[in-house]
Design a protein around this motif. Structure first.
Motif, PDB file in Angstrom:
ATOM      1  N   THR A 111       0.814  -1.225   0.000  1.00  0.00           N
ATOM      2  CA  THR A 111       0.000   0.000   0.000  1.00  0.00           C
ATOM      3  C   THR A 111       0.847   1.275   0.000  1.00  0.00           C
ATOM      4  N   THR A 112       2.036   1.168  -0.625  1.00  0.00           N
ATOM      5  CA  THR A 112       2.870   2.361  -0.730  1.00  0.00           C
ATOM      6  C   THR A 112       2.306   3.300  -1.787  1.00  0.00           C
ATOM      7  N   GLY A 113       2.085   2.751  -2.984  1.00  0.00           N
ATOM      8  CA  GLY A 113       1.478   3.574  -4.019  1.00  0.00           C
ATOM      9  C   GLY A 113       2.464   4.396  -4.826  1.00  0.00           C
ATOM     10  N   ILE A 220      -5.409   3.004   2.186  1.00  0.00           N
ATOM     11  CA  ILE A 220      -4.441   4.112   2.320  1.00  0.00           C
ATOM     12  C   ILE A 220      -3.271   3.861   1.376  1.00  0.00           C
ATOM     13  N   GLY A 221      -3.629   3.459   0.140  1.00  0.00           N
ATOM     14  CA  GLY A 221      -2.602   3.069  -0.832  1.00  0.00           C
ATOM     15  C   GLY A 221      -2.134   4.210  -1.702  1.00  0.00           C
ATOM     16  N   GLY A 222      -3.077   4.906  -2.319  1.00  0.00           N
ATOM     17  CA  GLY A 222      -2.685   6.062  -3.102  1.00  0.00           C
ATOM     18  C   GLY A 222      -2.552   5.833  -4.594  1.00  0.00           C
ATOM     19  N   THR A 317      -0.333   8.827   5.175  1.00  0.00           N
ATOM     20  CA  THR A 317       0.509   8.085   4.215  1.00  0.00           C
ATOM     21  C   THR A 317      -0.284   7.506   3.050  1.00  0.00           C
ATOM     22  N   ALA A 318      -1.440   8.113   2.706  1.00  0.00           N
ATOM     23  CA  ALA A 318      -2.154   7.674   1.507  1.00  0.00           C
ATOM     24  C   ALA A 318      -1.345   8.064   0.274  1.00  0.00           C
ATOM     25  N   ASN A 434       5.666   3.901   3.539  1.00  0.00           N
ATOM     26  CA  ASN A 434       4.587   3.418   2.667  1.00  0.00           C
ATOM     27  C   ASN A 434       3.670   4.564   2.252  1.00  0.00           C
ATOM     28  N   LEU A 435       4.315   5.669   1.896  1.00  0.00           N
ATOM     29  CA  LEU A 435       3.588   6.883   1.546  1.00  0.00           C
ATOM     30  C   LEU A 435       3.314   6.948   0.048  1.00  0.00           C
TER      31      LEU A 435
HETATM   32  K   LIG Z   1       0.417   5.057   0.424  1.00  0.00           K
END
Ligand SMILES: [K+]
Ligand SMILES: [K+]
Lengths: 482, 482
Positions: A111-113, A220-222, A317-318, A434-435
């Protein structure tokens, strides 16, 4: 250790995980977007490997010990991350190299994105869906592991809650009660995603975009289906809805669980971590909005929704973006990235060090100052009404130290690999927290980072997602010695 | 609190401190360099204020409590820093504004060595001497305070030593035994400076330069009488001599004291902190030298002495420069600045968080990993043969947390004041670690930083020099409440 039983679990996980590829394959079949073969091949390989592992280890039963737990959790993301890269590598359209495909897959699952792809809007529909689905899957994986498994391993901020709620916490075996908890968590996660989808749809997104963005919001992945991210929709309402759902998903699912079961929404405002988390974001949002209005001369309403959206997106951290972020003075994004080190609550889908740990460190610092003035007084460290055990505090300190040391080392490695200081700093922070998006040359995507740099960032994403110690312990010689 | 007695101590300190200005005044009188009036005025003002404070508080006697201790230590650097700025402000030649003069003075006294002056080589001889002398004075001040006073206040890494050596450590009053210890420390400090002067002189410096650079070497200060710093002398021998003296001055004066008294030089290699400090610098120097040779194609001999000199200069937080540093790839100086967070040993003139604290955190992190694998084992934390008390560990963690939080806040403030990210990061690190030179726009000097920025950096220098907590405690409302 019972490596054969670990292999069996990984086999089962791979078989389940292969379904992740069956869904986009169906989509590709319906919409004829040209990547059907890639998904079918990836599906077959993943399922095949899973079945093979399962067959090899069939019939072996054993109670899992603590070491097996560490190994399973570490392998969960690494093995699934590698197999998850197959569609990206095989599909002709995004046309990714091995390192790029693995980066995209691990970035999704953790879920870093962070993405290596430009031109998202032109991507095959099934690939777009797959990326979002990876995040959603990673999100529920994190919650189950953080709420149900890590506490048993003695890792993760959740042990603080355990200290408050008596129960069978001392047993070192992964007990069947995990299954029961996991089911409820899954149900809550699905419901929340459904509500978010509906909200986005009503607010004006296409149904496809609504599902896809609900996946990456609740996780909260982005990840987004558009290069312009949330900015694509050009809608203050969507930005504010997104902020609300990110904020909610950043709260601990352990608290959501209690509220759900006991029908006591007031619990959110009685829980110390939730109060700290909401307080930090509120204060930050006020400062950012005020700065945008006063120093950058934005219109009040514009400053308000842009300020709120970006503060929530980065601190939880989305990592969703909206169009004007890059035009802000560097100090604002850097300040927000600093806040992303706090991240979500323990047991949420958010990254970072987790609010509860940072809160504890703040409290400990203040306690220490009192102690200096009253050297002979006994001043306990409390969270809410409960005194925090010295053992827990020591674990939290060690976590933070290892987290920051890893961060510094990886930043230096990224600089040695050729990134300028701002890009290296922000890329490493974005990976370990994981932002997702960074600053400088990694502001839009990670395409320009060298292959070696991408592997290092993959490691950083896993390190952050596995709460540092899970991975470090498995990598330590002492783990394999006995 | 006994504010009147604190005033008396500050009065006495000011009277002694005024002598610092008498010496350069004499020099200015002999060499007729045009700044005699500035020094005489500053001398008169400082002496006058000291006498005034002393007269007002004459005859008042009281045992000093722990709060008074915090106040005296905090005022030592702030008040002396302000009065020390007078000659810089009054002298026509460097022509400094108020903020610049205070910056230069505090930078000197805290042994930071950051300068706002360009054209050092053309400065009046008495001003040059005064700058170096401020550092030397600050150096002995730090040692006496760190070895003799801070442990009584419960601050500073020295408490770790106290835990190992039984003695009257529990009394909260500043006892007369400080005087005895201080005398021996002063004697050792003077002797070391004399030896260093002689070595520099024999190696080819002028006698004036030899004294001046011995002052700033033993104080790990980093001020020089030349813009090119140590590079001016263009002598590998001087660079290596300087490295040796910086390395030695970075060891704890508490250990020097024991070696001096017991004639046991082997003690340096039995002490855990000294071993850690020397080990970190050795490994870093090997990596830097290898990198310079392999990646940057330096000649082996050149790589060796440049590598050693810069590694020692930055990690001990001396901050001397030699000509080619800025041409290195950014990652090397950034890596060295990261190492400057470790800094010297507790009870040395070096800055940073101090080797003993970082060592303890590393040990604690490893201990935690063992603990995770053996949840029911009792694993003690040891330094050398001695078990470290939980109270000490907790104090160290709090220190590190507050140090890093202060660092992040000040970096953000510097960015908000207009510095780019690399300059803000390095300027703040250089200030709080009492290192001196930064990177980017503050690589050569701090002239271009705004007045507000200079005040913020002054605060950072004091914060670092006062081991964070001394200043934070005095600034806390709780300190003044009772
Ligand atoms: K993220
Ligand atoms: K220095």
């Amino acid at each position: 250790m019972h490596l054969i039983v670990v292999a069996r679990i990984i086999g089962i996980l791979l078989m389940i995980f292969s379904l992740t590829m069956a869904l986009p394959a169906t989509l590709s079949f319906i919409f004829v977007d040209g990547v059907l073969n890639a998904f079918l091949t990836a599906f077959a390989v993943t399922l095949g490997c899973g079945v093979l592992l399962w067959l090899v280890s069939r019939g072996k039963q054993a109670d899992l010990g603590i070491r097996d737990g560490f190994l399973v959790v570490s392998l969960f993301w690494t093995v699934l991350g590698l197999f998850g890269a197959l569609p990206f590598y095989l599909a002709e359209h995004p046309g990714l190299s091995v390192s790029e495909a693995v980066f995209e897959s691990i970035s999704g699952l953790t879920t870093t994105g962070a993405t290596v792809i430009t031109g998202l809007d032109d991507l095959p529909i099934s690939i777009l869906f797959y990326r979002q689905f990876l995040q959603w899957l990673g999100g529920i994986g994190i919650i189950v592991i953080a709420v149900a498994i890590l506490p048993i391993l003695g890792i993760g901020g959740m042990q603080l809650y355990r200290a408050e709620t008596p129960g069978p916490v001392k047993d070192n075996k992964l007990t069947p009660r995990i299954t029961g908890t996991a089911k409820v968590l899954f149900l809550m996660y699905v419901s929340l995603t459904a509500v978010c989808t509906l909200a986005y749809w009503l607010a004006g997104m296409s149904f496809f975009d609504a599902i896809c963005h609900a996946f990456s919001t609740i996780a909260i992945g982005g990840f987004s289906t558009h290069d312009a991210s949330m900015g694509y929709f050009d809608s203050p309402l969507i930005l504010l809805l997104c902020s609300a759902f990110m904020l909610f998903a950043g709260l601990s699912f352990s608290i959501h669980f209690q509220v759900w079961r006991n029908r006591t929404p007031g619990q959110y405002f009685r829980d110390s971590e939730s109060k700290f988390y909401l307080g930090v974001i509120l204060i930050s949002a006020i400062i950012i909005c005020a700065y945008l209005m006063i120093a950058e001369h934005h219109q009040p309403w514009e400053a308000l929704y842009h300020g709120i959206f970006h503060t929530v997106s980065i601190t939880t951290t989305a990592g969703f973006g909206a169009d004007d972020f890059s035009s802000w003075p560097t100090f604002l994004p850097v300040a927000l990235i600093m806040l992303s080190f706090i991240g979500g609550c323990a047991g949420s889908t958010g990254g970072g060090m987790k609010a509860v740990r940072v809160m504890l460190i703040g409290k400990q610092g203040l306690r220490e100052m009192k102690q200096l003035l009253h050297p002979n007084a006994v001043i306990p460290l409390k969270v809410g009404q409960h005194r925090v055990e010295a053992k827990v505090v020591s674990a939290v300190w060690s976590f933070v130290a290892m987290y920051l040391i890893s961060f510094v080392f990886i930043t230096l490695i990224m600089m040695a690999l050729g990134l300028d200081s701002l890009s290296a700093f922000s890329a490493t922070a974005a990976a370990i927290n994981n932002l997702g998006p960074g600053l400088g040359e990694v502001a839009a995507n990670y395409h320009s980072v060298s292959a070696a740099g991408k592997w290092v960032l993959c490691y950083a994403m896993l390190l952050g997602r596995l709460e540092i110690f899970t991975l470090l312990v498995v990598m330590s010689p002492g783990f394999w010695r006995h």
